[in-house]
Scaffold this active site. Structure first.
Site, PDB file in Angstrom:
ATOM      1  NE  ARG A   8       6.178   4.863  -7.223  1.00 36.15           N
ATOM      2  CZ  ARG A   8       5.991   5.065  -5.923  1.00 36.15           C
ATOM      3  NH1 ARG A   8       6.169   4.077  -5.069  1.00 36.15           N
ATOM      4  NH2 ARG A   8       5.612   6.239  -5.461  1.00 36.15           N
ATOM      5  CE  LYS A  55       1.750   7.475  -6.223  1.00 35.80           C
ATOM      6  NZ  LYS A  55       0.756   6.901  -5.326  1.00 35.80           N
ATOM      7  CD  GLU A  80      -0.371  -1.550  -2.682  1.00 32.61           C
ATOM      8  OE1 GLU A  80       0.071  -0.817  -1.779  1.00 32.61           O
ATOM      9  OE2 GLU A  80      -0.056  -1.432  -3.865  1.00 32.61           O
TER      10      GLU A  80
END
Ligand SMILES: Cc1ncc(COP(=O)(O)O)c(C=O)c1O
Length: 350
Positions: free
Chosen positions: A93, A198, A234
């Site tokens: 990620r 992220k 989210e």
């Protein structure tokens, strides 16, 4: 091989800390891992002691948000061994983020070496099994350099620091620990932007919605999709999960972070319990048909949601015992308390 002198000499050394009382806060541990990318190669500096970083004032991470981070945990099992959870997923990620931010990828082996070395170096700070705490690992990736133009950096720092932490939401998981969340009027990320990586900027723009939710008495904000403001994205820095009938559902969207916890819970639900699972768009108005709701992430683990408020609508959910089954299976696999049929545990000690 002899250990470097700055490691704890004896892994059984302990620190005077009541791990069971920790919140989700930064506590400086003695050692961090660092690597530097320059002139086209990564060079591991290894374990360093200084928690303060000195960066050139022109650094891209400071001006243009060319920055990424990860969040993972190392936990001690009943046998005293220490395990990380699916660290390659975090490495991948981070590298997806590096590609998006036009920086070099961190080789997976370097990422894993960092995870191992920094955990071993800070071993006395890995909380004992059963304390409810874990060693939180924070890999970070920074574009640095003497720069003023809007362009990617030529030099990068990859660093991992650690901190023992307790539950992210006070009270942690339990049938008496339902959390209330509110649908935010703000967007977390742009439709075709950086929501799936992220990058720190995604989080800076969640401070205001998060503060508004907390001021109104909720633990966090639910974000809806940024195009139609209709579908759930989210819950703060966690992914949403819910049961509709027998099926465990989770939102599908290009602008949410692919939570390692969420994909693991879905695999546990289908692979261990044989429950149907589906990743698909979930309209906020569909919440009335849900029997249970929750959110999940490395920090939050699994938290059941007892109420969702959206304008003048309010949906309430009882504690569903299936959350307990999922939680026990996940934490059991993570800490070595139960079999790991998927091969997710990554042993660091021994
Ligand atoms: C926005 C967001 N969603 C979801 C998650 C949960 O992801 P994971 O389970 O990989 O920690 C996080 C935490 O990393 C996050 O920041």
């Amino acid at each position: 091989m002899e250990k470097p002198r700055y490691y704890f000499v004896d892994d059984r050394e302990t620190v005077n800390l009541d791990f069971s009382k920790l919140g989700f806060d930064y506590l400086a541990c003695p050692y961090r891992f660092e690597a530097v990318f320059e002139f086209g190669v990564w060079r591991a500096r290894g374990i360093v002691e200084d928690k303060t970083m000195q960066l050139p004032e022109g650094s891209q991470c400071l001006h243009y948000g060319q920055q990424l981070f990860e969040g993972m945990k190392a936990q001690r099992g009943p046998d005293g061994r220490v395990y990380a959870f699916r660290p390659r997923e975090n490495a991948r990620r981070m590298n997806q983020g590096a590609r998006y931010l036009q920086g070099p990828e961190v080789p997976e082996e370097l990422f894993l070496r960092g995870i191992e070395e920094v955990t071993r170096a800070n071993m006395p700070y890995v909380p004992p099994h059963g304390s409810g705490a874990a060693l939180y690992l924070r890999p970070m990736y920074l574009g640095v350099g003497d720069n003023v133009g809007v362009k990617p950096a030529a030099k990068y720092i990859f660093r991992i620091f650690v901190s023992p932490v307790g539950p992210y939401y006070r009270g942690g998981f339990g049938p008496d620990q339902g959390k209330s969340v509110v649908v935010s009027r703000y967007d977390r990320a742009a439709p075709h932007g950086s929501g799936h990586v992220k990058a720190g900027g995604n989080y800076a723009s969640s401070f205001l919605p998060g503060a508004e939710a907390k001021e109104a008495g909720f633990v966090d904000a639910i974000y809806l999709d940024p195009i139609e403001h209709r579908y759930i994205e989210e819950v703060g820095a966690a992914n949403f999960l819910g049961f509709k009938g027998d099926a465990l559902l989770t939102p599908k969207s290009a602008s949410i972070l692919r939570s390692v916890t969420r994909v693991s819970l879905l695999e546990i639900a289908s692979g261990i319990f044989g429950w149907p699972t589906e990743e698909r768009k979930i309209a906020v108005d569909e919440l009335g048909d849900f029997g249970a709701a929750a959110c999940c992430g490395t920090a939050a683990v699994l938290c059941w949601i007892k109420a969702v408020v959206h304008g003048d609508k309010r949906w309430e959910y009882p504690f569903d015992p299936r959350w307990q089954e999922l939680y026990d299976a996940l934490v059991g696999i993570q800490t070595g308390g139960r079999d790991d049929p998927f091969g997710w545990r990554y042993e660091i000690s021994g």
